[in-house]
Design an enzyme around this catalytic site. Structure first.
Site, short mmCIF file in Angstrom:
data_model
loop_
_atom_site.label_atom_id
_atom_site.label_comp_id
_atom_site.label_asym_id
_atom_site.label_seq_id
_atom_site.Cartn_x
_atom_site.Cartn_y
_atom_site.Cartn_z
N TRP A 196 -20.30 15.95 118.64
CA TRP A 196 -18.88 15.35 119.03
C TRP A 196 -19.44 13.72 119.02
O TRP A 196 -18.11 13.01 119.31
CB TRP A 196 -18.77 15.81 120.49
CG TRP A 196 -20.16 15.69 121.34
CD1 TRP A 196 -20.99 16.57 121.77
CD2 TRP A 196 -20.73 14.55 122.04
NE1 TRP A 196 -22.06 16.18 122.16
CE2 TRP A 196 -21.83 14.74 122.43
CE3 TRP A 196 -20.32 13.14 121.87
CZ2 TRP A 196 -22.79 13.89 123.16
CZ3 TRP A 196 -21.16 12.15 122.40
CH2 TRP A 196 -22.16 12.28 123.06
N ASN A 197 -20.37 13.35 118.79
CA ASN A 197 -20.60 11.91 118.85
C ASN A 197 -19.99 10.99 117.62
O ASN A 197 -19.36 10.08 117.91
CB ASN A 197 -21.70 11.36 119.03
CG ASN A 197 -22.93 11.56 117.83
OD1 ASN A 197 -22.43 12.70 117.01
ND2 ASN A 197 -24.10 11.16 117.84
N PRO A 238 -16.63 22.70 114.32
CA PRO A 238 -16.91 21.29 114.96
C PRO A 238 -17.32 21.76 116.30
O PRO A 238 -17.11 22.71 116.73
CB PRO A 238 -15.45 20.70 114.83
CG PRO A 238 -14.55 22.10 114.88
CD PRO A 238 -15.31 23.05 114.16
N GLY A 288 -27.22 17.69 115.33
CA GLY A 288 -26.92 17.85 116.80
C GLY A 288 -28.27 17.68 117.16
O GLY A 288 -29.11 17.03 116.91
N SER A 289 -28.60 18.46 118.62
CA SER A 289 -29.93 18.27 119.23
C SER A 289 -30.99 18.98 118.54
O SER A 289 -30.64 19.81 117.91
CB SER A 289 -29.59 18.69 120.64
OG SER A 289 -29.29 20.02 120.52
N GLU A 325 -29.85 17.45 110.83
CA GLU A 325 -30.08 16.20 111.34
C GLU A 325 -30.10 16.12 112.66
O GLU A 325 -29.05 16.29 113.66
CB GLU A 325 -28.92 15.31 110.62
CG GLU A 325 -29.02 14.13 110.90
CD GLU A 325 -28.62 13.01 111.84
OE1 GLU A 325 -29.51 12.96 112.87
OE2 GLU A 325 -27.59 12.82 112.07
N LEU A 326 -31.28 15.75 113.42
CA LEU A 326 -31.47 16.12 114.84
C LEU A 326 -31.84 14.92 115.64
O LEU A 326 -31.36 13.91 115.11
CB LEU A 326 -32.60 17.23 114.83
CG LEU A 326 -32.60 18.40 113.90
CD1 LEU A 326 -33.97 19.26 113.97
CD2 LEU A 326 -31.42 19.34 114.44
N CYS A 348 -27.71 9.05 117.27
CA CYS A 348 -28.94 9.68 117.25
C CYS A 348 -29.81 8.53 116.47
O CYS A 348 -31.19 8.64 116.70
CB CYS A 348 -28.98 10.95 116.25
SG CYS A 348 -27.84 10.62 114.78
N GLU A 361 -35.17 11.16 124.23
CA GLU A 361 -33.73 10.46 123.91
C GLU A 361 -32.84 10.19 125.09
O GLU A 361 -32.55 11.35 125.65
CB GLU A 361 -33.31 11.46 122.85
CG GLU A 361 -32.04 10.78 122.04
CD GLU A 361 -31.43 11.61 120.83
OE1 GLU A 361 -31.53 12.70 120.97
OE2 GLU A 361 -30.73 11.15 119.87
P1 ADP Z 1 -25.36 17.46 121.54
O1 ADP Z 1 -26.61 17.14 122.33
O2 ADP Z 1 -24.86 16.62 120.49
O3 ADP Z 1 -24.07 18.09 122.51
P2 ADP Z 1 -25.75 20.15 120.42
O4 ADP Z 1 -26.90 20.41 119.66
O5 ADP Z 1 -25.68 20.71 121.92
O6 ADP Z 1 -25.65 18.63 120.74
O7 ADP Z 1 -24.43 20.46 119.69
C1 ADP Z 1 -24.12 20.11 118.49
C2 ADP Z 1 -23.41 21.27 118.02
O8 ADP Z 1 -24.13 22.40 117.58
C3 ADP Z 1 -21.93 21.37 118.47
O9 ADP Z 1 -21.01 21.89 117.60
C4 ADP Z 1 -22.27 22.77 119.21
O10 ADP Z 1 -21.21 23.67 119.46
C5 ADP Z 1 -23.24 23.60 118.45
N1 ADP Z 1 -24.16 24.47 119.04
C6 ADP Z 1 -24.81 24.32 120.42
N2 ADP Z 1 -25.43 25.47 120.63
C7 ADP Z 1 -25.38 26.30 119.46
C8 ADP Z 1 -25.95 27.38 119.27
N3 ADP Z 1 -26.77 28.29 119.86
N4 ADP Z 1 -25.69 28.11 117.99
C9 ADP Z 1 -24.77 27.45 117.19
N5 ADP Z 1 -24.33 26.21 117.30
C10 ADP Z 1 -24.40 25.54 118.57
#
Ligand code: ADP
Length: 483
Positions: A155-156, A180, A233-234, A255-256, A289, A386
């Site tokens: 989302w960022n 997304p 994402g995370s 890309e974490l 990130c 972070e």
């Molecule tokens: P943030 O810390 O940026 O919110 P997330 O890693 O939670 O990061 O989210 C990044 C993306 O990963 C989003 O599109 C979210 O919906 C997706 N996501 C979160 N959990 C899962 C999962 N278990 N399987 C697939 N996608 C996921």
């Protein structure tokens, strides 16, 4: 243009059709600045995801086999239509994500630049003829599109993270299914609509929206047609997806998270360091990130640096992103604000001093004051985790060796920054920092021409640059015998 008309798309895109969820279920998307619902999108699951993968599989041969020049022409039209609608697309980002408009406009241009870039890179996918060990044979290396690619985006940067991935995939000749982030799906759907209008054929780009990402992720990692997974994402979710992708031996780009240090040596241009610190720390309310998360400052300049940083931070106007004078928007959600509060109170409990900010903003809601903390010890939570918020913790060091040791004392390795003037030191430190990207006397380092990516637990693969397309290609060795 009526600037309030965002023309939000409230359907997902599968095989060229704009569709609802099978169940008809939807979920709302909320403006983080006001809490108001902007609209709804379909709440899909595994079944719709499978359908999207099958659509991408069906569209693959024609897209892959099309001359790269034709793919490039379509991508260029897409790029141009994005830039023509930059203002509307930027307003969608600000509405669903909260960042100030000037940042949202820059994000649109930044994301589009990858489409322009990979339109060309797709035309330069050269193979090799390799000198072999025997004259009766020749060794050829072909580079071919890997197949259907899946993308899960955050989302960022709801627009640019998607554009960055789709551009490389489409340029290479792959087709794609994108999921997304549930907080910010409208930016993705708007880009997909423009792609369709630019002539991206049905099924080449599919967008599936879902409130619960897990079943979609399961399908994307287990369907045998998906040969590539790209995720931003995370680190926590990245690890889950890597484990899942192992079942299918999918090629992964990740890309974490990061925990970027910004080091200020005593020979630095202090004004420049403060400017760079503000730019990397408070952009997107600290929710990137590659935001600097730890400010390591040499003892002799730490007081001057901290004071100047606090002055600059307290001058930043916080507010709704649509106000052109605002520099810092709201945070994305309540949990993000709580994490920032936790990091600040832990640091203070460990002896840190709040130089400016330190609390929720008077505006209420998800607004937080730009914060600077001094005398933060290395055992504070904020040093290890972070933060993803507008907090700059300043930590002092004595020697260059100590700075490098502190900077590298993290499982992450995405971006690092340092400010110095001695050329020998610049080379030494740049070489010793265990990070995928290093900004020297510069804190805004992203560009479609440069390889973006991390080492250690910050990720796998690179996005952008001439290397970025490799993540969507397979090498095929062809041995010609009987020569
Ligand atoms: P943030 O810390 O940026 O919110 P997330 O890693 O939670 O990061 O989210 C990044 C993306 O990963 C989003 O599109 C979210 O919906 C997706 N996501 C979160 N959990 C899962 C999962 N278990 N399987 C697939 N996608 C996921």
């Amino acid at each position: 243009m009526n600037i309030n008309d965002l023309s939000l798309v409230e359907r997902a895109l599968i095989g060229g059709a704009w569709v609802a969820a099978d169940s008809g279920a939807t979920f709302p998307v909320v403006d983080p600045a006001t809490g108001d619902a902007l609209g709804t999108v379909p709440d899909m699951g595994a079944v719709e995801t499978r359908r999207a993968i099958e659509a991408a599989e069906k569209a693959l041969p024609a897209w892959r086999d099309r001359p790269a020049k034709e793919r490039a022409q379509i991508m260029r039209r897409w790029f141009e239509s994005i830039m023509a609608e930059q203002e509307r697309l930027a307003r969608i980002i600000t509405a669903e994500q909260g960042k100030p408009l000037f940042e949202a406009r820059a994000e649109i241009a930044y994301g589009a630049s990858y489409i322009d870039w990979f339109a060309d890179e797709g035309r330069r996918v050269y193979g090799d003829i390799v000198p072999g060990p025997a004259m009766d044979r020749r060794i050829l290396v072909l580079k071919q599109a890997i197949g259907v690619a899946a993308a899960i985006t955050p989302w960022n940067f709801p627009s640019a993270m998607l554009a960055r991935k789709v551009a490389a995939a489409l340029g290479a000749g792959c087709t794609m299914v994108v999921k997304p982030a549930e907080l910010t799906p409208f930016s993705a759907l708007a880009l997909a609509e423009l792609a369709e209008r630019a002539g991206v054929p049905a099924g080449v780009l599919n967008v599936v929206t879902a409130l619960d990402p897990a079943p979609v992720g399961q399908e994307l990692t287990h369907h045998p047609a998906v040969r590539k997974l790209t995720f931003t994402g995370s680190t926590e979710v990245g690890k889950i997806l890597l484990r899942q992708a192992a079942d299918n031996v999918q090629k992964c780009s990740m890309e974490l998270g990061g925990n970027a240090p910004l080091i200020v040596f005593e020979d630095a241009d202090l004004e420049r360091a403060v400017k760079g610190a503000v730019a990397t720390k408070y952009r997107n309310c600290g929710q990137t990130c590659i935001s600097a998360n730890r400010f390591l400052v040499q003892r002799s300049v730490v007081d001057a640096f901290s004071r100047k940083l606090a002055e600059a931070a307290s001058a930043l106007k916080v507010g709704v992103g649509f106000d052109e004078s605002v520099a810092v928007g709201p945070m994305i959600e309540a949990a993000a604000v709580e994490k920032v509060e936790r990091h600040i109170s832990d640091a203070v409990a460990h002896g840190a001093k709040v130089l400016t900010g330190g609390a929720r903003h008077a505006l209420g809601g998800l607004f937080f004051e730009p914060t600077v903390l001094a005398d933060v010890p290395a055992d504070a939570l904020i040093f290890r985790e972070e933060t993803f918020g507008p907090v700059a913790p300043v930590i002092s060091f004595e020697t260059e060796a100590e700075a490098i040791r502190l900077a590298n004392a993290t499982p992450y390795g995405l971006a690092a920054y340092f400010y110095a003037s001695d050329v020998a030191r610049i080379f030494r430190v740049a070489e010793r920092l265990e990070f995928g990207m290093v900004g020297v006397n510069e804190s805004i380092i992203t560009s479609e021409a440069a390889p973006f990516g991390g080492v250690k637990q910050s990720g796998l693969g690179r996005e952008g640059s001439r290397y970025g397309i490799d993540d969507y290609l397979e090498l095929k060795y062809v041995c010609l015998g009987g020569m």
